[in-house]
Write a protein that holds these residues in place. Structure first.
Motif, mmCIF file in Angstrom:
data_model
loop_
_atom_site.group_PDB
_atom_site.id
_atom_site.type_symbol
_atom_site.label_atom_id
_atom_site.label_comp_id
_atom_site.label_asym_id
_atom_site.label_seq_id
_atom_site.Cartn_x
_atom_site.Cartn_y
_atom_site.Cartn_z
ATOM 1 N N GLN A 99 0.831 -1.203 0.000
ATOM 2 C CA GLN A 99 0.000 0.000 0.000
ATOM 3 C C GLN A 99 0.862 1.249 0.000
ATOM 4 N N ARG A 100 0.444 2.233 -0.770
ATOM 5 C CA ARG A 100 1.165 3.501 -0.863
ATOM 6 C C ARG A 100 0.244 4.641 -0.438
ATOM 7 N N THR A 101 0.853 5.805 -0.271
ATOM 8 C CA THR A 101 0.055 7.000 -0.016
ATOM 9 C C THR A 101 -0.641 7.422 -1.317
ATOM 10 N N GLY A 102 -1.480 8.424 -1.212
ATOM 11 C CA GLY A 102 -2.087 8.999 -2.401
ATOM 12 C C GLY A 102 -1.124 9.951 -3.095
ATOM 13 N N PRO A 103 -1.595 10.671 -4.111
ATOM 14 C CA PRO A 103 -0.733 11.591 -4.857
ATOM 15 C C PRO A 103 -0.284 12.772 -3.997
ATOM 16 N N TRP A 104 0.870 13.325 -4.349
ATOM 17 C CA TRP A 104 1.435 14.487 -3.676
ATOM 18 C C TRP A 104 1.315 15.695 -4.594
#
Length: 286
Positions: free
Chosen positions: A46-51
């Motif tokens: 799992q990754r974070t959302g867009p920056w």
């Protein structure tokens, strides 16, 4: 990690060449665990959302690339600003108001860039992929360096590497000279395009700053030596992992303040404990 065989018809064993890019090397140096999660572990955790700062940077890069693809007569400040609007995305911004504010800023940045710089010369490369086998000793190649350069100019029979920046801080000559990525692009571009390349530049759109550095053969070789050392550590860790060793031991977390905005923060307990989570818009240029 991509690898290939370098063939030798003598008595020595074939030497394996490791393909390395600036992104892979810097990721491994910053945090081996992030490297494993990014490039080796499947399925990808799992990754974070867009920056927002990444969105902003991508829009500016795409707009400038598209501008240089146009005929010279159409490379105007107005057209550059329109291209920002065409490529714009709101991903990662706090709300529509903040996104609109930075869209306007980005238009101003590229408009001023076109007005302040000569954009009539055609670059020799735009988002150009370059790759070359290299040796730090002048002997048989030990690795293949590769990557995608934002822009490669040809000036007076020599190549110049241009890298666009949209971050919070204006770069200086030291940063340009210390950039392993720019040095690797210079070496690979020279080998690929068969022209000398020693000059590298960071173009900071928010301030109009151009940080330039002129490399020597020795300074370029020092960057390659560092890349070779990191590539060796990376290859050993990957091979040992493939043999069944523990991934957390081979690719340990390296917690620091960057854990606040790491893409893999949701999948890394050490990172979550090391620093509070950043908001997706915290790294935008003020």
């Amino acid at each position: 990690m991509k690898e290939q065989l370098g063939f030798d018809f003598g008595v020595e064993q074939p030497q394996r060449l490791t393909k390395v890019s600036p992104a892979r090397l810097s990721t491994f140096e910053d945090c081996p665990r992030r490297y494993r999660l990014s490039y080796l572990q499947r399925p990808t955790p799992q990754r974070t959302g867009p920056w927002a700062h990444s969105t902003l940077g991508a829009v500016v890069h795409n707009a400038l690339r598209a501008l240089f693809d146009l005929p010279v007569a159409k490379r105007t400040a107005q057209r550059a600003m329109a291209l920002v609007g065409e490529y714009w995305k709101d991903a990662g911004f706090e709300d529509a108001e903040q996104a609109a504010r930075y869209r306007a800023r980005a238009k101003g940045w590229v408009g001023e860039y076109v007005e302040d710089h000569d954009v009539t010369e055609d670059p020799i490369g735009l988002e150009r992929w370059v790759s070359a086998p290299v040796s730090t000793t002048g002997g048989r190649p030990t690795m293949i360096i590769e990557g995608r350069a934002d822009r490669i100019d040809q000036r007076g029979g020599e190549l110049v590497i241009v890298d666009y920046k949209t971050g919070r801080r204006a770069p200086d000559e030291y940063e340009a000279r210390a950039s392993q990525a720019l040095a690797m692009y210079a070496v690979a571009s020279s080998r690929t395009l068969r022209l000398p390349c020693t000059k590298v530049e960071l173009h900071h759109l928010p301030t109009g700053t151009i940080a330039a550095a002129e490399h020597t053969p020795d300074s370029l070789n020092r960057h390659l030596q560092r890349a070779e050392e990191t590539a060796g550590d990376l290859r050993l860790a990957t091979d040992t992992l493939d043999a069944g060793a523990d991934g957390d031991t081979l690719f340990p977390a390296r917690p620091d303040r960057r854990c606040s905005w790491c893409d893999f923060r949701p999948s890394c307990a050490e990172g979550q404990q090391a620093a509070p989570a950043s908001q997706p818009w915290d790294l935008l240029a003020p």
